[in-house]
Design a protein around this motif. Sequence first.
Motif, short mmCIF file in Angstrom:
data_model
loop_
_atom_site.label_atom_id
_atom_site.label_comp_id
_atom_site.label_asym_id
_atom_site.label_seq_id
_atom_site.Cartn_x
_atom_site.Cartn_y
_atom_site.Cartn_z
N ALA A 53 0.92 -0.72 0.42
CA ALA A 53 -0.27 0.04 0.10
C ALA A 53 0.81 1.24 0.00
O ALA A 53 0.74 2.22 -0.74
N GLY A 107 1.55 2.44 -3.07
CA GLY A 107 0.25 2.72 -4.47
C GLY A 107 -0.10 1.91 -4.49
O GLY A 107 -0.84 2.10 -5.79
N ILE A 108 -0.66 0.45 -4.06
CA ILE A 108 -1.30 -0.09 -4.26
C ILE A 108 -2.10 -0.77 -3.54
O ILE A 108 -2.44 -0.51 -2.51
N GLU A 109 -3.29 -0.45 -4.13
CA GLU A 109 -4.77 -0.96 -4.05
C GLU A 109 -4.99 -2.21 -2.99
O GLU A 109 -4.68 -3.30 -4.05
N LEU A 110 -4.78 -2.61 -1.79
CA LEU A 110 -4.94 -4.24 -1.37
C LEU A 110 -6.76 -4.81 -1.64
O LEU A 110 -7.07 -3.22 -0.65
N THR A 111 -6.84 -5.62 -1.29
CA THR A 111 -8.43 -6.26 -1.32
C THR A 111 -8.23 -7.49 -1.34
O THR A 111 -7.57 -8.67 -1.62
N ARG A 170 -4.17 -3.77 -7.16
CA ARG A 170 -3.93 -3.24 -8.26
C ARG A 170 -3.64 -2.19 -7.79
O ARG A 170 -3.24 -1.46 -6.77
N TRP A 171 -2.90 -1.60 -9.67
CA TRP A 171 -1.67 -0.89 -9.59
C TRP A 171 -2.21 -0.15 -10.35
O TRP A 171 -2.33 -0.13 -11.80
N ASN A 172 -2.31 1.25 -10.81
CA ASN A 172 -2.82 2.37 -11.55
C ASN A 172 -2.21 3.41 -11.50
O ASN A 172 -2.54 4.24 -11.34
#
Length: 500
Positions: free
Chosen positions: A207, A210-214, A246-248
């Motif tokens: 995180a 900058g990675i969004e974790l689910t 998710r990496w945007n």
Amino acid sequence: MEISFPQQIDTLAHAHAVLVSPAEMKDGLAGAAAALDAAGGGQLRRALASARFEGEAASVVELLAPAGTEATRLLVVGTGDPDKADAAVFEKIGGALAARLLTSGETRLSVDVSGVQAALPLAEAAAHLAHGAALRSWRFDRYRTTMKEKQKPTLVAIDVIGATGAGAWHDRLAAIAGGVARTRELVSEPANIIYPESFVERAMDLAGLGIELTVLDEDEMRTLGMGALLGVSQGSVRPARVLAMRWNGLGADAGKPVLLVGKGVTFDTGGISLKPAGGMEDMKWDMGGAGAVTGAMHALAARKARAHVVGVVGLVENMPDGNAQRPGDVVTSMDGQTIEVINTDAEGRLVLCDLLCWVQKTWSPEVIVDLATLTGAIIVSLGEEYAGLFANEDGLAAQLEAAGRSVDDKLWRMPMGPSYDKLIDSPIADMKNVGGRHAGSVTAAQFLARFIKPGVKWAHLDIAGTVWADKAGTLHDKGATGFGVRLLDRFIADNFETRG
Ligand code: BES
Ligand code: MN
Ligand code: ZN
């Protein structure tokens, strides 16, 4: 490894390396090597001649306490033919130097690349040299508490001198090395330390990049209908997890992401179809696909890749138990297809099929690449040199093969087709999870293909032979290789990144 690219250094009182080409071995030493030879009264030339050194790429000659310099040792390393001295050759050179010095007692190495002839700009060559050294010097000594002083790594710093602007090239490579290190650590940790929940725990710091974790827990998976994945997990006291990263890197109108999917069986006993005892400890790295996907996400985010990528890993432990699934059980996958579980040891495909359903439903991707230590049969086919590549589209296969070639994570395309697909038809369900003795890696891929929606480009990499190495290689020690991280990073860079 502490890496720097100083313009010059004020002392050589440590290990020092210079590069020499085959032409110099014929026509006479030039530059830094010539100066050191002159200072030592011709000692260097004589040593190179005795070692029958011809400047071959990454071959090393070592002189201890060389005359005419304060260096503790002098290493001469060959560049090979300058026209062929590309990024891979410089990584190999860095790897060879690091392997030599890692436990040598030396703490610092300076490599002088000034004037070196190469097939790429010198700054880039210098950065790749340092990258190779960083990759090769990674080790996993966490649980070795009684190592003798002499066995411990000593080399902590490398200076590459004589190339301006290498730092900028290296920043990108350092991000990738960080991803490789993350993968190797996950793969090396034993299964009492890395299990589904602790794998997720270790990934939480992504995180910060900058990675969004689910994370999905078992109740959520049950609601989604992931009966195949949960069937594998039901014999374990460790609850399963699905982790999406998710990496945007594109911002608001990012569009559909590329999907990377990894098999994360944190230990594979085989379940009720129990594996033999010999070598079973290797099954701690049956999460190598998940490890590679996680490391690749790290690399992409750390170097701020201008792409939209989602990595999804399915984390389960495959155990025999009173509650374990039995051979003959029929499970239902998330998309409603039914599977007769003939062999509980063919569990990876059961995990992956639910992930494939879920990612297609959630992100409607156009491209999916899965990585899995899926079959022993791929090791019989390809050994430890190449991973097996299965794909439903030639363009995607070519992109992956090219990426693999350029970073030396090699892939070999394997066949697929309807006649193989027939082998997994079941008399009582839609399919069975094994296809008999022949073409075991292909029938495994055919199984996965049944979960890919029409129009979706999909590739499956069977990395069972390449995740773990019994011998040291040019860029890794023995043990976890980090296979897949550099491959995926390059695949994204070359095919999905907008240039800024
Ligand atoms: N994780 C193994 C495959 C494997 C074997 C990976 C050796 C690395 C090294 C996989 O789950 C498995 O057990 N596959 C079986 C399939 C068989 C039962 C059809 C195999 O390869 O034997
Ligand atoms: Mn198995
Ligand atoms: Zn397995």
